[in-house]
Design a protein around this motif. Sequence first.
Motif, PDB file in Angstrom:
ATOM      1  N   ARG A 131      46.953  52.713  84.142  1.00 59.03           N
ATOM      2  CA  ARG A 131      48.267  53.179  84.593  1.00 59.03           C
ATOM      3  C   ARG A 131      48.143  54.597  85.145  1.00 59.03           C
ATOM      4  O   ARG A 131      47.235  55.342  84.784  1.00 59.03           O
ATOM      5  CB  ARG A 131      49.269  53.165  83.446  1.00 59.03           C
ATOM      6  CG  ARG A 131      49.740  51.770  83.048  1.00 59.03           C
ATOM      7  CD  ARG A 131      50.807  51.810  81.967  1.00 59.03           C
ATOM      8  NE  ARG A 131      50.276  52.346  80.726  1.00 59.03           N
ATOM      9  CZ  ARG A 131      50.452  53.583  80.295  1.00 59.03           C
ATOM     10  NH1 ARG A 131      51.188  54.443  80.981  1.00 59.03           N
ATOM     11  NH2 ARG A 131      49.901  53.982  79.176  1.00 59.03           N
ATOM     12  N   GLY A 165      46.981  46.385  86.051  1.00 60.62           N
ATOM     13  CA  GLY A 165      47.817  46.328  84.841  1.00 60.62           C
ATOM     14  C   GLY A 165      49.266  46.713  85.049  1.00 60.62           C
ATOM     15  O   GLY A 165      49.954  46.188  85.927  1.00 60.62           O
ATOM     16  N   GLY A 166      49.704  47.633  84.219  1.00 60.07           N
ATOM     17  CA  GLY A 166      51.103  48.042  84.214  1.00 60.07           C
ATOM     18  C   GLY A 166      51.595  48.592  85.543  1.00 60.07           C
ATOM     19  O   GLY A 166      52.803  48.635  85.786  1.00 60.07           O
ATOM     20  N   LYS A 179      55.963  43.759  83.055  1.00 62.04           N
ATOM     21  CA  LYS A 179      55.550  44.356  81.783  1.00 62.04           C
ATOM     22  C   LYS A 179      56.208  45.727  81.571  1.00 62.04           C
ATOM     23  O   LYS A 179      57.337  45.818  81.100  1.00 62.04           O
ATOM     24  CB  LYS A 179      54.019  44.417  81.758  1.00 62.04           C
ATOM     25  CG  LYS A 179      53.416  44.696  80.404  1.00 62.04           C
ATOM     26  CD  LYS A 179      51.895  44.584  80.479  1.00 62.04           C
ATOM     27  CE  LYS A 179      51.212  44.913  79.164  1.00 62.04           C
ATOM     28  NZ  LYS A 179      51.587  44.064  78.028  1.00 62.04           N
ATOM     29  N   LYS A 180      55.497  46.797  81.883  1.00 60.68           N
ATOM     30  CA  LYS A 180      56.032  48.134  81.590  1.00 60.68           C
ATOM     31  C   LYS A 180      57.245  48.468  82.458  1.00 60.68           C
ATOM     32  O   LYS A 180      58.200  49.087  81.996  1.00 60.68           O
ATOM     33  CB  LYS A 180      54.956  49.196  81.785  1.00 60.68           C
ATOM     34  CG  LYS A 180      53.683  48.937  81.016  1.00 60.68           C
ATOM     35  CD  LYS A 180      53.923  48.888  79.541  1.00 60.68           C
ATOM     36  CE  LYS A 180      52.581  48.789  78.807  1.00 60.68           C
ATOM     37  NZ  LYS A 180      52.757  48.778  77.368  1.00 60.68           N
ATOM     38  N   HIS A 206      58.262  49.750  72.871  1.00 57.78           N
ATOM     39  CA  HIS A 206      56.808  49.548  73.012  1.00 57.78           C
ATOM     40  C   HIS A 206      56.245  49.202  71.633  1.00 57.78           C
ATOM     41  O   HIS A 206      55.595  50.021  70.994  1.00 57.78           O
ATOM     42  CB  HIS A 206      56.185  50.839  73.565  1.00 57.78           C
ATOM     43  CG  HIS A 206      54.747  50.703  73.991  1.00 57.78           C
ATOM     44  ND1 HIS A 206      53.899  51.790  74.052  1.00 57.78           N
ATOM     45  CD2 HIS A 206      54.014  49.638  74.399  1.00 57.78           C
ATOM     46  CE1 HIS A 206      52.706  51.395  74.478  1.00 57.78           C
ATOM     47  NE2 HIS A 206      52.746  50.098  74.680  1.00 57.78           N
ATOM     48  N   SER A 237      49.689  53.616  73.748  1.00 57.09           N
ATOM     49  CA  SER A 237      48.712  52.751  74.393  1.00 57.09           C
ATOM     50  C   SER A 237      47.321  52.972  73.804  1.00 57.09           C
ATOM     51  O   SER A 237      46.909  54.115  73.585  1.00 57.09           O
ATOM     52  CB  SER A 237      48.680  53.045  75.895  1.00 57.09           C
ATOM     53  OG  SER A 237      49.966  52.851  76.428  1.00 57.09           O
ATOM     54  N   ASP A 283      52.936  43.965  72.280  1.00 58.82           N
ATOM     55  CA  ASP A 283      53.156  45.165  73.106  1.00 58.82           C
ATOM     56  C   ASP A 283      54.621  45.566  73.281  1.00 58.82           C
ATOM     57  O   ASP A 283      54.918  46.742  73.344  1.00 58.82           O
ATOM     58  CB  ASP A 283      52.517  44.959  74.485  1.00 58.82           C
ATOM     59  CG  ASP A 283      52.250  46.266  75.219  1.00 58.82           C
ATOM     60  OD1 ASP A 283      51.632  47.161  74.618  1.00 58.82           O
ATOM     61  OD2 ASP A 283      52.669  46.403  76.380  1.00 58.82           O
ATOM     62  N   PHE A 300      47.699  41.439  77.453  1.00 65.62           N
ATOM     63  CA  PHE A 300      46.843  42.199  78.364  1.00 65.62           C
ATOM     64  C   PHE A 300      46.171  43.229  77.468  1.00 65.62           C
ATOM     65  O   PHE A 300      46.634  44.350  77.329  1.00 65.62           O
ATOM     66  CB  PHE A 300      47.695  42.831  79.470  1.00 65.62           C
ATOM     67  CG  PHE A 300      46.895  43.558  80.518  1.00 65.62           C
ATOM     68  CD1 PHE A 300      45.980  42.886  81.317  1.00 65.62           C
ATOM     69  CD2 PHE A 300      47.063  44.918  80.725  1.00 65.62           C
ATOM     70  CE1 PHE A 300      45.247  43.566  82.292  1.00 65.62           C
ATOM     71  CE2 PHE A 300      46.339  45.596  81.702  1.00 65.62           C
ATOM     72  CZ  PHE A 300      45.431  44.923  82.480  1.00 65.62           C
ATOM     73  N   ARG A 336      40.067  45.165  80.175  1.00 67.69           N
ATOM     74  CA  ARG A 336      41.121  44.362  79.516  1.00 67.69           C
ATOM     75  C   ARG A 336      40.854  42.870  79.652  1.00 67.69           C
ATOM     76  O   ARG A 336      40.133  42.428  80.553  1.00 67.69           O
ATOM     77  CB  ARG A 336      42.478  44.677  80.160  1.00 67.69           C
ATOM     78  CG  ARG A 336      42.893  46.145  80.023  1.00 67.69           C
ATOM     79  CD  ARG A 336      44.092  46.315  79.162  1.00 67.69           C
ATOM     80  NE  ARG A 336      44.342  47.714  78.837  1.00 67.69           N
ATOM     81  CZ  ARG A 336      45.245  48.111  77.943  1.00 67.69           C
ATOM     82  NH1 ARG A 336      45.964  47.215  77.300  1.00 67.69           N
ATOM     83  NH2 ARG A 336      45.428  49.382  77.678  1.00 67.69           N
ATOM     84  N   ALA A 339      44.056  54.435  78.574  1.00 67.48           N
ATOM     85  CA  ALA A 339      45.054  53.513  79.127  1.00 67.48           C
ATOM     86  C   ALA A 339      45.824  54.152  80.282  1.00 67.48           C
ATOM     87  O   ALA A 339      46.519  53.474  81.032  1.00 67.48           O
ATOM     88  CB  ALA A 339      46.023  53.061  78.046  1.00 67.48           C
ATOM     89  N   PHE A 359      57.260  55.224  79.092  1.00 63.97           N
ATOM     90  CA  PHE A 359      57.987  53.973  79.329  1.00 63.97           C
ATOM     91  C   PHE A 359      59.505  54.057  79.210  1.00 63.97           C
ATOM     92  O   PHE A 359      60.195  53.058  79.380  1.00 63.97           O
ATOM     93  CB  PHE A 359      57.475  52.885  78.373  1.00 63.97           C
ATOM     94  CG  PHE A 359      55.981  52.738  78.392  1.00 63.97           C
ATOM     95  CD1 PHE A 359      55.325  52.386  79.558  1.00 63.97           C
ATOM     96  CD2 PHE A 359      55.212  52.968  77.257  1.00 63.97           C
ATOM     97  CE1 PHE A 359      53.936  52.259  79.594  1.00 63.97           C
ATOM     98  CE2 PHE A 359      53.830  52.846  77.268  1.00 63.97           C
ATOM     99  CZ  PHE A 359      53.184  52.485  78.447  1.00 63.97           C
TER     100      PHE A 359
HETATM  101  C1  SPV Z   1      49.548  50.174  77.928  1.00 60.75           C
HETATM  102  O1  SPV Z   1      48.968  51.042  78.587  1.00 60.75           O
HETATM  103  O2  SPV Z   1      50.356  50.472  77.005  1.00 60.75           O
HETATM  104  C2  SPV Z   1      49.261  48.759  78.171  1.00 60.75           C
HETATM  105  C3  SPV Z   1      48.397  48.403  79.318  1.00 60.75           C
HETATM  106  O3  SPV Z   1      49.785  47.915  77.474  1.00 60.75           O
HETATM  107  S1  SPV Z   1      49.253  48.377  80.836  1.00 60.75           S
HETATM  108  O4  SPV Z   1      49.806  47.055  81.022  1.00 60.75           O
HETATM  109  O5  SPV Z   1      48.293  48.700  81.892  1.00 60.75           O
HETATM  110  O6  SPV Z   1      50.324  49.347  80.811  1.00 60.75           O
END
Ligand code: SPV
Length: 595
Positions: free
Chosen positions: A70, A212-213, A219-220, A240, A262, A287, A309, A379, A441, A459
């Motif tokens: 990220r 990823g995120g 996701k995030k 989170h 993370s 997560d 992930f 990952r 991360a 987040f």
């Molecule tokens: C995090 O960084 O908290 C993750 C991985 O769960 S990512 O999906 O890349 O954000």
Amino acid sequence: MGSAAKNEKLNKWIEEIVEMCRPDGIYWCDGTKEEYDRMMAKMVEAGSATVLVKRPNSFLFRTDPSDVARVEDRTFISTSSKDDAGPTNNWLDPVVLKNTMRGLYQGCMKGRTMYVIPFSMGPIGSPISKIGVEVTDSPYVVCNMHMMTRVSARIYEMLSAGEEFIPCLHSIGAPLAEGQKDALWPCAPIENKYISHFPEENLIWSYGSGYGGNALLGKKCLALRIASAMARREGWMAEHMLILRLTNPQGRQYHIAAAFPSACGKTNLAMMRPTIPGWKCECIGDDIAWMKIGPDGRLHAINPENGFFGVAPGTSYGTNPMAMDTVRENVIFTNCALTDDGDVWWEGMTDEVPGHLIDWKGRDWTPDSREEAAHPNARFTALASQCPVICKDWENPAGVPIDIFIFGGRRSSVVPLVFEAFNWDHGVFLGATAASETTSANIGAVGNLRRDPFAMKPFCGYHMGEYFRHWLDMGEGLGDKAPRIFYVNWFRKSPEGMFLWPGFSDNSRVLKWMCERIEGKVGARKTEIGLLPNDGDLDLSGLDIAPENMNELMRIDSRAWRAELPDIERHFEEFGDRLPGRLKKQLQELRERLG
Ligand code: SPV
Ligand code: GTP
Ligand code: MN
């Protein structure tokens, strides 16, 4: 163009994107296995995915060395007033940001196919679920979204019936000129990466990264940043947090939600196999937790995701056997090392280090190599349903009632193994002041101590001071049905730099103490920072741990805690008049207790 859904907002949005990004074609995803297999086969053919002969239906990807995590510095909360994003978020004016990004998006999908991914966060059709549509030019993103979210043609039907959705625009930012050979992992340079959120209109624009995120926008971006802003408006919570069910030998179930930053142990705790006899742990999520007060007045949590992930390095049959069993087949690995017989490897996976590997950058590697074989943020992507200890209720739309909240982080010193908050306000204070050493991360320095309130610093989609207030408000709504709050630190080290606590499955001992606190079976000793286990109450049976290590793990160094105060004060000052007075009061009380 041939839309797959009769939804005016969707079709207008897609038309605008096509006009702006100029893809060579559009593909409407349906989430089927055939679709996944076809796309994966194409990526294998193009050389961007490697087939792992040792693991059925599994593939390895290597990213560009600049696109490995990220990018918090390039992540924006774009609200009309800067103050609404708060001091913990990067802010840009929405008009300015959209202008800049429109410039970048102009023609950015030339030479590529644009994929439309209809997905649901949470079980399809559940009242707590949210629909998103991600548009992307990355087939890697499509395959990952197949696992991390619920992708299905049924969502087109729901959209045709007028259902709302959250638009998520994504491009890797690497148009192809006529005849130009594609990179194995195309992406844009860091200064052109933008992970942008417009919480006032529930909109996500991501540009320049495929990782990823940054790129799997359900996701995030959706399930945390946009959802946290929605949750505050609507009176629920998006956190989170992992979710697990712990069952004691008498069959009594406890549901625990834990927020660690993370790469600080959520996946591992969520799948833990207790070392204490008779106790059972089942995974609900690793997560993200969405939580609402149910008809019974308790807080009910669902996991909005469909897969994991997870961090690969450090995962082994010794530390996290359930994760190892989850990734035996049907897995996407990213930035792991490749063995000579066609399997993946990463640091910490086996005691014996292979004599030769291809590292995550695609180079020959031997144990003499100076760099790690796998990237520290390598990952795995796998379906939650493949986890041997997935809870039978993990997809229950009603969620599970939370008994215990845990906050924590990675602290090599100062913070003891476990303590309990005196009450809700004190627990919110512990969450609000949580600090942790940074990890890989995020792209940036590793090992720097920073405040990461509720593990949500990267987040939270709005002003963190308002977020604290929301936690206090939720506590009022829950009253005596509020979960009890604890704080843990698995990562305290000896002066020689060794972890003092064995961690992993032995963390069950700490969870057992929490459950016994709830039952009123054990007391606790009041200290300056919270309630600590009485001597003998933490079940250490069968554990070979030196008494001096245990002492150090439980030691409270008042001087070191007093030394934390100025940093907590600075941290709180950032929130100005948006810091709830009740948290100021908590700080004052801590100051007085420390003397
Ligand atoms: C995090 O960084 O908290 C993750 C991985 O769960 S990512 O999906 O890349 O954000
Ligand atoms: P994100 O997916 O980034 O949100 O991370 P996470 O919070 O799920 O962290 P994860 O469980 O993947 O753990 C990250 C790293 O910490 C891995 O290398 C683990 O092996 C290590 N780890 C997890 N739990 C423990 C523990 O109890 N003790 C020690 N020493 N290390 C742990
Ligand atoms: Mn995470």
